[in-house]
Design an enzyme around this catalytic site. Structure first.
Site, PDB file in Angstrom:
ATOM      1  CB  ALA A 199      50.030  30.290  45.397  1.00 47.67           C
ATOM      2  CD  GLU A 200      46.919  35.516  44.086  1.00 49.41           C
ATOM      3  OE1 GLU A 200      47.607  36.551  44.212  1.00 49.41           O
ATOM      4  OE2 GLU A 200      47.177  34.603  43.272  1.00 49.41           O
ATOM      5  CG  HIS A 259      46.825  45.939  39.147  1.00 44.43           C
ATOM      6  ND1 HIS A 259      47.138  45.111  38.092  1.00 44.43           N
ATOM      7  CD2 HIS A 259      47.822  45.787  40.048  1.00 44.43           C
ATOM      8  CE1 HIS A 259      48.283  44.492  38.349  1.00 44.43           C
ATOM      9  NE2 HIS A 259      48.704  44.876  39.533  1.00 44.43           N
ATOM     10  CG  PHE A 278      46.224  44.956  43.038  1.00 44.99           C
ATOM     11  CD1 PHE A 278      45.775  46.264  42.957  1.00 44.99           C
ATOM     12  CD2 PHE A 278      47.561  44.735  43.318  1.00 44.99           C
ATOM     13  CE1 PHE A 278      46.633  47.332  43.141  1.00 44.99           C
ATOM     14  CE2 PHE A 278      48.437  45.795  43.505  1.00 44.99           C
ATOM     15  CZ  PHE A 278      47.973  47.099  43.416  1.00 44.99           C
ATOM     16  N   GLY A 299      41.758  41.963  40.933  1.00 40.90           N
ATOM     17  CA  GLY A 299      41.818  41.044  39.797  1.00 40.90           C
ATOM     18  C   GLY A 299      42.594  39.777  40.071  1.00 40.90           C
TER      19      GLY A 299
END
Length: 335
Positions: free
Chosen positions: A70-71, A140, A94, A96
């Site tokens: 969970a960024e 990515h 990554f 993206g």
């Protein structure tokens, strides 16, 4: 004197960028108990690219934390930790994957210090592996640097060598402002000398990499290697190219760039990101404003095309290579 030389030689080690980053974070963790690392799979696994390998075993799982997938939660938690006196270093797995955290970064992290009139500081580092050349799938191989460089309140940097990686990650962690730390993932395994005894340059200084007289080549991250390849090929054709590594995308150290352009009269900027409204656009515009009468030709840009990053089989057509840079050099010289 002989002892000093021996000690300095012992401090110079050869390692890839991934190991240099690991060593830099180890030094920061050892120097300050308030530094902690957090991200997906960075602990026991050591990260997808093994950049944090061994750090959890050395410093424990309260300082090197495996987080949920969970960024937004990772960055939001880091903001709270920074307000409580910690110095969190977040890894985005990554490039993206940073966009789920984009709201936290641009509307909270970048603005809170200004919102509180400087009463609070947010020493948060967000590490983002970015760029192409690894044959990966969608999401990515992005180059999102322009979004962050455009956002006031964020510092944005990108090393291109192991020595810079070692020192810049420590300087970023020591910064009291939030830093977007862009790591050129295609160069994680590129080896070079690291001098652990003394830093070469401040965090936000651009760096003259190669001397030349005819054209100034400027870029950042993985593109610096490509610029050096182009300069070597150009030399074989009788053209002398000067190469400058931007290193810091916000703020930008224009001094070495302008000095170079005033000597050569020509400049080419190269980047993997699309060209429209990009870091290269800003650098080109500023150089033409501040060194207009020294220019013998317009500042030219070489970039990824203004389309979504293509499937892996087509990345060689999308990403700038030495040939595309040399074509721009020829156009600059033709004026």
């Amino acid at each position: 004197m002989g002892s000093d030389r021996t000690e300095h030689a012992a401090a110079v080690q050869t390692m890839p960028i991934s190991r240099a980053l690991n060593a830099g974070m180890r030094a920061a963790l050892a120097a300050d108990d308030h530094v902690l690392l957090m991200g997906e799979d960075i602990g026991r696994l050591g990260g997808v690219f093994r950049v944090t390998e061994g750090l959890q075993a050395e410093f424990g799982d309260r300082r090197v934390l495996d987080t949920p997938l969970a960024e937004s939660g990772i960055v939001g938690t880091a903001i709270g930790l920074a307000m409580a006196g910690f110095r969190p270093v977040c890894e985005i797995q990554f490039d993206g994957f940073v966009f789920p955290a984009f709201d936290q970064i641009t509307t909270q992290l970048a603005k809170l210090t200004n919102r509180h009139e400087g009463a609070i500081r947010l020493p948060v580092v967000i590490r983002i592996p970015y760029g192409g050349h690894i044959g990966a799938v969608e999401h990515h191989q992005e180059s999102p640097e322009a979004y962050f460089a455009h956002t006031p309140g964020l510092r944005v940097v990108s090393p291109s060598t192991p020595n810079d990686a070692y020192w810049m990650i420590q300087d970023a962690i020591a910064s009291n402002d939030p830093v977007i730390f862009l790591e050129p993932k295609a160069k994680y395994w590129m080896k070079g000398e690291v001098d652990t005894s003394a830093r070469a340059l401040p965090l936000h200084a651009s760096r003259l990499v190669r001397r030349g007289t005819d054209v100034t080549l400027v870029g950042h991250g993985a593109m610096v290697t490509t610029l050096l390849q182009a300069a070597a090929l150009a030399e074989g054709e009788g053209t002398s190219c000067e190469v400058i590594d931007l290193r810091s995308l916000s703020p930008v150290d224009y001094g070495p760039i302008l000095d170079s352009v005033r000597r050569t009269g020509r400049m080419v900027y190269a980047q993997e990101a699309p060209g429209f409204v990009s870091v290269g656009s800003e650098i080109a515009a500023t150089v033409m404003e501040r060194a207009f009468f020294a220019l013998e030709a317009p500042v030219l840009r070489v970039s990824g095309f203004d389309v979504p990053f293509p499937p892996a089989k087509l990345e060689g057509l999308y990403l700038p290579d030495a040939d595309r840079i040399l074509e721009a050099v020829d156009r600059a010289l033709a004026y």
